[in-house]
Design an enzyme around this catalytic site. Structure first.
Site, PDB file in Angstrom:
ATOM      1  N   ASN A 203       0.872  -1.175   0.000  1.00 35.25           N
ATOM      2  CA  ASN A 203       0.000   0.000   0.000  1.00 35.25           C
ATOM      3  C   ASN A 203       0.908   1.223   0.000  1.00 35.25           C
ATOM      4  O   ASN A 203       1.427   1.629   1.041  1.00 35.25           O
ATOM      5  CB  ASN A 203      -0.906  -0.024   1.236  1.00 35.25           C
ATOM      6  CG  ASN A 203      -1.934   1.084   1.245  1.00 35.25           C
ATOM      7  OD1 ASN A 203      -1.793   2.080   0.544  1.00 35.25           O
ATOM      8  ND2 ASN A 203      -2.955   0.927   2.066  1.00 35.25           N
TER       9      ASN A 203
ATOM     10  N   ARG B  88      -2.486  -1.993  -3.536  1.00 37.41           N
ATOM     11  CA  ARG B  88      -3.627  -1.094  -3.463  1.00 37.41           C
ATOM     12  C   ARG B  88      -3.398   0.019  -4.479  1.00 37.41           C
ATOM     13  O   ARG B  88      -2.405   0.747  -4.411  1.00 37.41           O
ATOM     14  CB  ARG B  88      -3.764  -0.478  -2.071  1.00 37.41           C
ATOM     15  CG  ARG B  88      -4.925   0.515  -1.985  1.00 37.41           C
ATOM     16  CD  ARG B  88      -4.805   1.423  -0.795  1.00 37.41           C
ATOM     17  NE  ARG B  88      -5.899   2.403  -0.772  1.00 37.41           N
ATOM     18  CZ  ARG B  88      -5.853   3.567  -0.141  1.00 37.41           C
ATOM     19  NH1 ARG B  88      -4.769   3.910   0.533  1.00 37.41           N
ATOM     20  NH2 ARG B  88      -6.875   4.388  -0.163  1.00 37.41           N
TER      21      ARG B  88
ATOM     22  N   HIS C  45     -11.586   4.365  -1.245  1.00 40.88           N
ATOM     23  CA  HIS C  45     -11.623   3.575  -0.003  1.00 40.88           C
ATOM     24  C   HIS C  45     -12.437   2.289  -0.162  1.00 40.88           C
ATOM     25  O   HIS C  45     -12.906   1.710   0.806  1.00 40.88           O
ATOM     26  CB  HIS C  45     -12.185   4.399   1.170  1.00 40.88           C
ATOM     27  CG  HIS C  45     -11.291   5.513   1.604  1.00 40.88           C
ATOM     28  ND1 HIS C  45     -11.770   6.783   1.874  1.00 40.88           N
ATOM     29  CD2 HIS C  45      -9.963   5.568   1.803  1.00 40.88           C
ATOM     30  CE1 HIS C  45     -10.770   7.568   2.222  1.00 40.88           C
ATOM     31  NE2 HIS C  45      -9.653   6.846   2.176  1.00 40.88           N
TER      32      HIS C  45
ATOM     33  N   ARG D 115      -6.566  17.790   2.802  1.00 37.49           N
ATOM     34  CA  ARG D 115      -7.326  17.976   1.567  1.00 37.49           C
ATOM     35  C   ARG D 115      -8.590  18.776   1.849  1.00 37.49           C
ATOM     36  O   ARG D 115      -9.209  18.626   2.903  1.00 37.49           O
ATOM     37  CB  ARG D 115      -7.694  16.630   0.945  1.00 37.49           C
ATOM     38  CG  ARG D 115      -6.495  15.850   0.450  1.00 37.49           C
ATOM     39  CD  ARG D 115      -6.899  14.472  -0.054  1.00 37.49           C
ATOM     40  NE  ARG D 115      -6.146  13.435   0.619  1.00 37.49           N
ATOM     41  CZ  ARG D 115      -6.438  12.145   0.571  1.00 37.49           C
ATOM     42  NH1 ARG D 115      -7.488  11.738  -0.124  1.00 37.49           N
ATOM     43  NH2 ARG D 115      -5.703  11.263   1.214  1.00 37.49           N
TER      44      ARG D 115
ATOM     45  N   GLU E 158      -7.427  -3.369   4.923  1.00 38.03           N
ATOM     46  CA  GLU E 158      -7.343  -3.349   3.469  1.00 38.03           C
ATOM     47  C   GLU E 158      -6.361  -4.393   2.951  1.00 38.03           C
ATOM     48  O   GLU E 158      -6.563  -4.967   1.872  1.00 38.03           O
ATOM     49  CB  GLU E 158      -6.940  -1.953   2.997  1.00 38.03           C
ATOM     50  CG  GLU E 158      -7.992  -0.900   3.273  1.00 38.03           C
ATOM     51  CD  GLU E 158      -7.450   0.521   3.266  1.00 38.03           C
ATOM     52  OE1 GLU E 158      -8.057   1.373   2.591  1.00 38.03           O
ATOM     53  OE2 GLU E 158      -6.432   0.776   3.935  1.00 38.03           O
TER      54      GLU E 158
END
Length: 392
Positions: free
Chosen positions: A12, A93, A181, A237, A377
């Site tokens: 990732n 990912r 996500h 962000r 994940e």
């Protein structure tokens, strides 16, 4: 490690860090993680590598990692020093595959070129993810690699939610809501005994944050859009903005494209509001003596709360709300700030259960069940990599 069978390596990659995990094959529902760790502060003068294995103490190493290639070279060497054989496959990912790729896929030269062309859809993430694929190819050229897309979970959201109110030709050029996500959302559904039946909102809250409105296991809408910059207020962000703000910055302030990208992705969000940090733990520690830090947290919570309300309208009500991600799992004060004003909508937290971050944090009389479930994940990546690379 004597007797160690086939493994899958999950990677990732971020712009300044890289997380990894090694899983035994076959990858069961719970997964046997043989090692996990991270390389942090890539590109800085001193970086850090740490690896944790089930039966050994955590190993740490400090060294400069000037780029992703240097970081991965060190990772491969470290795994070999622990007697791990080369993996049977490597899963990555990948935040966005652009309009051409919304299903997990084995990486070949064409897929890699498509990812390079998809850079505008995730400029903050894709460069490091592509660099990781290329580094693996150089080190293990014969080992299959699989791209696991965060966008795959959202690929079937209704056009009503996916289409922007722009001229129709832009839709055909790939300008639409993709959502992100997805690997986290998929994992959360796998942890629910009913697979996510009914009306569900999942709040993945970390430095990147988003919501997904899910009905009977299908995503109906999500807060991020064309890129991971949109939606909720985040650590650095901006989330959603009036497009006129961008026009003003271009016309009146002379901002260029790269300057806007840096502003929106790296200098905004809670960092921009607080002037201190985009890290929630830092802001929680500062909020008592710093009004700007407190305001950043309040605006973040307001953004999430407003999103939950909007998605309750999309779903026609709500049966279950799940918090996950670093903030969602660990920041009890923010969960309280998000949910407390929603009591009249049926979201009623148990203060003690919330403070202790139990799995269920809603009161017994709460019409909406509220859960805290740690995401994984990497395990989702391992499962897809095993299946697509046909590792047995």
């Amino acid at each position: 490690m004597a007797g160690l069978g086939s493994t899958v390596l999950c990677i990732n990659s971020g712009s300044s860090s890289l997380k990894f995990a090694v899983y035994a094959v076959p990858v069961a529902d719970s997964g046997q993680c043989l090692a996990e760790g991270a390389i942090e502060r890539i590109g800085q003068s001193v970086g850090r590598l740490w690896i944790q294995t089930p039966n050994e103490e955590r190993r740490e190493e400090q060294a400069p990692f000037p780029d992703a290639n240097a970081a991965l070279t060190t990772l491969f060497r470290s795994l070999e020093s622990l007697s791990y054989p080369p993996p049977a496959a490597v899963g990555h990912r990948i935040v966005a595959g652009g309009p051409r790729h919304t299903n997990h896929i084995r990486v070949d030269e064409r897929v890699l070129q498509d990812l390079r062309e998809a850079l505008p859809f995730a400029p903050l993430h894709l460069p490091a993810e592509i660099a990781a694929i290329e580094a693996v190819r150089r080190h293990w050229p014969e080992i299959p690699q699989v791209a696991c897309f965060d966008t795959a979970f959202h690929r079937d959201i209704p056009e009503l939610a996916a289409r922007f109110p722009l001229p129709r030709n832009l839709w055909h050029e790939g300008v639409r809501k993709y959502g992100f996500h997805g690997l986290s959302y998929e994992y959360i559904l796998s942890q629910l005994t009913d697979g996510g039946r009914g009306r569900l909102i999942v709040a993945h809250l970390g430095n990147g944050a988003s919501l997904a409105a899910i009905a009977d296991g299908r995503c109906l809408d999500t807060s991020m859009g064309l890129t991971p910059t949109g939606g909720l207020v985040m650590g650095t962000r901006s989330g959603d903005l009036d497009p006129g703000v961008l026009l003003y910055l271009i016309a009146e302030k002379g901002y260029t494209g790269p300057q806007l990208e840096r502003l929106l992705n790296r200098l905004s969000g809670m960092l921009g509001i607080s002037g201190v940090s985009g890290d929630v733990q830092t802001l929680l520690a500062e909020r008592g003596q710093n009004a700007h830090a407190a305001q950043a947290l309040e605006i973040f919570a307001y953004s999430v709360r407003k999103g939950i309300g909007a998605f309750m309208a999309v779903l026609g009500g709500l049966d279950r709300l799940v918090f996950t991600g670093g903030i969602g799992e660990h920041a009890a004060p923010l969960r309280w700030s998000i949910c407390r004003p929603l009591e009249d909508l049926g979201i009623r937290l148990d203060p003690q259960a919330n403070g202790e971050s139990r799995r269920r944090i809603s009161r017994a009389d709460s019409p909406v069940e509220v859960l805290v479930i740690p995401t994984n994940e990497d395990l989702t990546i391992a499962r897809h990599t095993q299946d697509i690379a046909q590792i047995v």
